[in-house]
Design a protein around this motif. Structure first.
Motif, PDB file in Angstrom:
ATOM      1  N   ASN A  59      -4.103 -15.902  -3.715  1.00 16.59           N
ATOM      2  CA  ASN A  59      -4.208 -14.908  -4.787  1.00 16.59           C
ATOM      3  C   ASN A  59      -3.570 -13.574  -4.388  1.00 16.59           C
ATOM      4  N   ILE A  60      -3.750 -13.191  -3.130  1.00 13.64           N
ATOM      5  CA  ILE A  60      -3.153 -11.927  -2.645  1.00 13.64           C
ATOM      6  C   ILE A  60      -1.628 -12.032  -2.698  1.00 13.64           C
ATOM      7  N   ILE A  61      -1.124 -13.158  -2.216  1.00 11.59           N
ATOM      8  CA  ILE A  61       0.334 -13.342  -2.186  1.00 11.59           C
ATOM      9  C   ILE A  61       0.899 -13.334  -3.613  1.00 11.59           C
ATOM     10  N   GLU A  62       0.204 -14.033  -4.502  1.00  9.65           N
ATOM     11  CA  GLU A  62       0.653 -14.100  -5.895  1.00  9.65           C
ATOM     12  C   GLU A  62       0.630 -12.694  -6.534  1.00  9.65           C
ATOM     13  N   SER A  63      -0.405 -11.943  -6.227  1.00 14.22           N
ATOM     14  CA  SER A  63      -0.537 -10.608  -6.818  1.00 14.22           C
ATOM     15  C   SER A  63       0.579  -9.678  -6.357  1.00 14.22           C
ATOM     16  N   LEU A  64       0.865  -9.710  -5.051  1.00 15.89           N
ATOM     17  CA  LEU A  64       1.921  -8.830  -4.528  1.00 15.89           C
ATOM     18  C   LEU A  64       3.280  -9.230  -5.101  1.00 15.89           C
ATOM     19  N   LYS A  65       3.459 -10.521  -5.249  1.00 20.06           N
ATOM     20  CA  LYS A  65       4.722 -11.011  -5.797  1.00 20.06           C
ATOM     21  C   LYS A  65       4.878 -10.514  -7.238  1.00 20.06           C
ATOM     22  N   TRP A  66       3.788 -10.624  -7.984  1.00 20.28           N
ATOM     23  CA  TRP A  66       3.834 -10.207  -9.395  1.00 20.28           C
ATOM     24  C   TRP A  66       4.146  -8.709  -9.508  1.00 20.28           C
ATOM     25  N   LEU A  67       3.552  -7.933  -8.630  1.00 17.95           N
ATOM     26  CA  LEU A  67       3.799  -6.480  -8.656  1.00 17.95           C
ATOM     27  C   LEU A  67       5.172  -6.123  -8.096  1.00 17.95           C
ATOM     28  N   GLY A  68       5.798  -7.102  -7.442  1.00 14.03           N
ATOM     29  CA  GLY A  68       7.111  -6.836  -6.847  1.00 14.03           C
ATOM     30  C   GLY A  68       7.004  -6.042  -5.559  1.00 14.03           C
ATOM     31  N   LEU A  69       5.869  -6.155  -4.872  1.00 10.94           N
ATOM     32  CA  LEU A  69       5.714  -5.459  -3.586  1.00 10.94           C
ATOM     33  C   LEU A  69       6.230  -6.388  -2.483  1.00 10.94           C
ATOM     34  N   GLU A 232       5.235  -3.665 -14.085  1.00 14.15           N
ATOM     35  CA  GLU A 232       5.751  -2.315 -13.837  1.00 14.15           C
ATOM     36  C   GLU A 232       4.774  -1.254 -14.345  1.00 14.15           C
ATOM     37  N   ALA A 233       3.986  -1.604 -15.363  1.00 13.06           N
ATOM     38  CA  ALA A 233       2.998  -0.657 -15.890  1.00 13.06           C
ATOM     39  C   ALA A 233       1.803  -0.557 -14.950  1.00 13.06           C
ATOM     40  N   ILE A 234       1.414  -1.689 -14.386  1.00 11.12           N
ATOM     41  CA  ILE A 234       0.293  -1.682 -13.434  1.00 11.12           C
ATOM     42  C   ILE A 234       0.702  -0.881 -12.194  1.00 11.12           C
ATOM     43  N   LEU A 235       1.918  -1.115 -11.746  1.00  9.33           N
ATOM     44  CA  LEU A 235       2.420  -0.382 -10.573  1.00  9.33           C
ATOM     45  C   LEU A 235       2.347   1.120 -10.839  1.00  9.33           C
ATOM     46  N   ILE A 251       5.408   8.547 -16.821  1.00  9.67           N
ATOM     47  CA  ILE A 251       5.985   7.201 -16.866  1.00  9.67           C
ATOM     48  C   ILE A 251       7.123   7.096 -15.863  1.00  9.67           C
ATOM     49  N   PHE A 252       6.901   6.234 -14.898  1.00 12.73           N
ATOM     50  CA  PHE A 252       7.853   6.081 -13.802  1.00 12.73           C
ATOM     51  C   PHE A 252       8.261   4.616 -13.642  1.00 12.73           C
ATOM     52  N   THR A 253       9.531   4.401 -13.369  1.00 16.73           N
ATOM     53  CA  THR A 253       9.967   3.058 -12.985  1.00 16.73           C
ATOM     54  C   THR A 253       9.667   2.906 -11.486  1.00 16.73           C
ATOM     55  N   ARG A 254       9.873   1.703 -10.993  1.00 18.64           N
ATOM     56  CA  ARG A 254       9.632   1.475  -9.562  1.00 18.64           C
ATOM     57  C   ARG A 254      10.469   2.429  -8.702  1.00 18.64           C
ATOM     58  N   ASP A 255      11.756   2.518  -9.008  1.00 18.40           N
ATOM     59  CA  ASP A 255      12.628   3.360  -8.186  1.00 18.40           C
ATOM     60  C   ASP A 255      12.225   4.821  -8.265  1.00 18.40           C
ATOM     61  N   GLU A 256      11.810   5.234  -9.445  1.00 11.55           N
ATOM     62  CA  GLU A 256      11.381   6.631  -9.591  1.00 11.55           C
ATOM     63  C   GLU A 256      10.108   6.900  -8.793  1.00 11.55           C
ATOM     64  N   LEU A 257       9.234   5.912  -8.756  1.00 16.26           N
ATOM     65  CA  LEU A 257       7.999   6.067  -7.970  1.00 16.26           C
ATOM     66  C   LEU A 257       8.334   6.200  -6.494  1.00 16.26           C
ATOM     67  N   ASN A 282       0.515   0.800 -20.032  1.00 16.66           N
ATOM     68  CA  ASN A 282       1.150  -0.461 -20.395  1.00 16.66           C
ATOM     69  C   ASN A 282       1.935  -0.330 -21.694  1.00 16.66           C
ATOM     70  N   LYS A 283       1.318   0.332 -22.663  1.00 14.96           N
ATOM     71  CA  LYS A 283       1.998   0.489 -23.957  1.00 14.96           C
ATOM     72  C   LYS A 283       3.281   1.289 -23.782  1.00 14.96           C
ATOM     73  N   GLU A 284       3.210   2.333 -22.977  1.00  9.15           N
ATOM     74  CA  GLU A 284       4.408   3.147 -22.763  1.00  9.15           C
ATOM     75  C   GLU A 284       5.523   2.325 -22.115  1.00  9.15           C
ATOM     76  N   HIS A 285       5.142   1.456 -21.184  1.00  4.86           N
ATOM     77  CA  HIS A 285       6.171   0.612 -20.554  1.00  4.86           C
ATOM     78  C   HIS A 285       6.678  -0.457 -21.514  1.00  4.86           C
TER      79      HIS A 285
END
Ligand code: GLU
Length: 477
Positions: A59-69, A232-235, A251-257, A282-285
């Protein structure tokens, strides 16, 4: 050992489904590493064999993958036991630890061989990016246990050895580990490891300001995935739990963060997590997605009979995650089902005893609206021109008097989108048909009221209500 390259790590124990508060640590460690062109390590701390479970690791691996970490290195602590043992023996040899023969606590009389750290009983200071310079006395800790035996190192030793060997420069973790830090600094010094820089994150609280937990307002990350949140919204939303860039921008993209992230801007006080705010992120993204992506995601969730592109804007306006589509669609099902008006629950039209004139008036309004709309051509059947068609007339008669019955004719509901939106989606012939059917329904009611039950007796018996319903049912099916 590497140069000055920044190395951070996320070191979860796979003993349960981790919630957002935990992943915030992973997000900060990831952002900090990326910001500094460093690397990010995922270490599964599975030395507690009894409580560690593969499913949680997955579950940890799947979660990080989903977040793109994405991590640059992955390993399990259990794979390093020989390294832990190596340093344990080294410490014993050099007099920093010793084997202690002690009676087991269970009173069985069994003698155990524990390994204890030889505590120098000094003040220990370490640099914490969030708390500043922290100094703690270690006297009360005594000669603490660092391994159950040579082959079974305990938590503090394993963490220190692993961080050292992975070249971790910044230990970013939850505040609950502050009290562990002096012990780990001492062990680190004893094995000859440089003391890393620490960053202990403030607690995350639920909106009621009690500690966030699985039961209190924090879901496992994969649950947000299942509910149709965007990674990307959760991130973005989770990065803002206890951190902000110091500007108004939210509202930030990954790169902006990555670009904006600073450990020094992590707040010292506990942060409050709000699911509502996360939905807003989430709505904003979602709004940043292309129309094609929005359309695809909404259509995917719609029941077969509702897969109509015209309905997309109305749905999109009413959702904050993809999982909402089904719920909103259910509420809008009347757009695609034939309306019977059999459960009219509009008191003003039913209250004929007191206001028989209201239904007559409503009928008049509906007939005029019908005439006006009949003039509108198929090719002009859109929101703006429909609104123009009715607007002057409704202004003259009172907007509510006209738009409310029209909206009801088209939806059969007390609440719904505005009538022009509905009319556009329904199309010309269905719109006209629905208005005609409501007119017929109301005429049938008045017929019963005024002809069948006498001149002055209004609709007030259950039977009469039933009759009117039946008439409508047969007339509309
Ligand atoms: N495994 C520990 C935890 O899950 C984290 C240890 C650390 O970050 O040093 O809380």
């Amino acid at each position: 050992m590497p140069d000055n390259k920044v190395v951070t790590r996320f070191a979860p124990s796979p003993t349960g489904l981790l919630h957002l508060g935990n992943y915030r640590t992973a997000i900060f460690a990831y952002l900090y590493a990326k910001k500094n062109n460093g690397s990010f390590v995922l270490r599964i701390e599975d030395t507690d064999r009894k409580r560690s479970k593969k499913e949680y690791e997955k579950n940890i691996i799947e979660s990080l993958k989903w977040l793109g970490l994405d991590y640059d290195k992955f390993y399990r602590q259990s794979e390093h036991v020989d390294r832990h043992q190596f340093y344990l023996e080294k410490m014993i040899k050099e007099g920093n630890a010793y084997i202690s023969k002690e009676a087991a606590k269970d009173g069985s009389g069994v003698i155990k061989e524990l390994v204890r750290f030889k505590n120098p009983n000094i003040d220990v200071s370490f640099k914490d990016e969030i708390k500043g310079e922290v100094t703690m006395n270690t006297k009360d800790l005594g000669d603490f246990v660092i391994a159950k035996n040579l082959g079974e190192p305990l938590f503090h030793l394993a963490v220190v050895v692993d961080d050292f060997e992975a070249g971790v420069t910044h230990v970013i973790r939850g505040e609950d580990h502050v009290s562990n830090t002096p012990r780990q600094v001492l062990i680190g010094r004893a094995i000859g490891a440089p003391t890393p820089i620490y960053a202990h994150m403030p607690l995350v609280l639920a909106p009621d300001r009690l500690k966030l937990s699985k039961r209190r307002g924090a879901l496992p990350l994969t649950e947000y995935k299942n509910r149709g949140f965007l990674p990307e919204a959760i991130l973005n939303g989770v990065a803002f739990v206890g951190w902000n860039p110091g500007t108004e921008k939210e509202i930030f993209t990954r790169d902006e963060l990555i670009e904006a992230f600073e450990l020094s801007r992590v707040q010292k006080s506990p942060a409050v997590f709000s699911e509502e705010k996360l939905e807003w992120f989430n709505k904003e993204h979602m709004k940043l997605l292309s129309p094609e992506e929005i359309e695809k995601n909404i259509l995917e969730q719609l029941p077969d009979n509702m897969r109509n592109k015209k309905i997309i804007p109305i749905i999109f306006e009413r959702i904050s995650k993809w999982g909402d589509v089904k719920i909103v669609a259910e509420k809008l099902a009347y757009l695609f089902n034939r309306l019977g008006y059999s459960d009219v629950n509009l008191p003003i039209w039913r209250d004929l005893e007191n206001h028989p004139e209201k239904i007559e008036k409503t009928l008049g309004y509906l007939k005029s609206v019908l005439d006006l709309l009949k003039v509108a051509k198929e090719e002009n059947w859109n929101y703006e021109s429909l609104k123009n068609t009715i607007w002057d007339y409704s202004g003259k008669e009172g907007r509510g008097n006209i738009l409310w019955p029209l909206r009801f004719a088209l939806s059969g509901e007390k609440e719904s989108p505005d009538p022009f939106e509905l009319a556009e989606i329904l199309g010309r012939s269905e719109t006209l048909d629905r208005i005609e059917r409501l007119i017929k329904f109301l005429e049938d009611i008045t017929k019963i009221t005024f002809t069948e039950t006498g001149e002055t007796n209004m609709l007030n018996s259950k039977e009469a209500t039933q009759d009117s319903t039946n008439i409508t049912d047969t007339s509309t099916t």
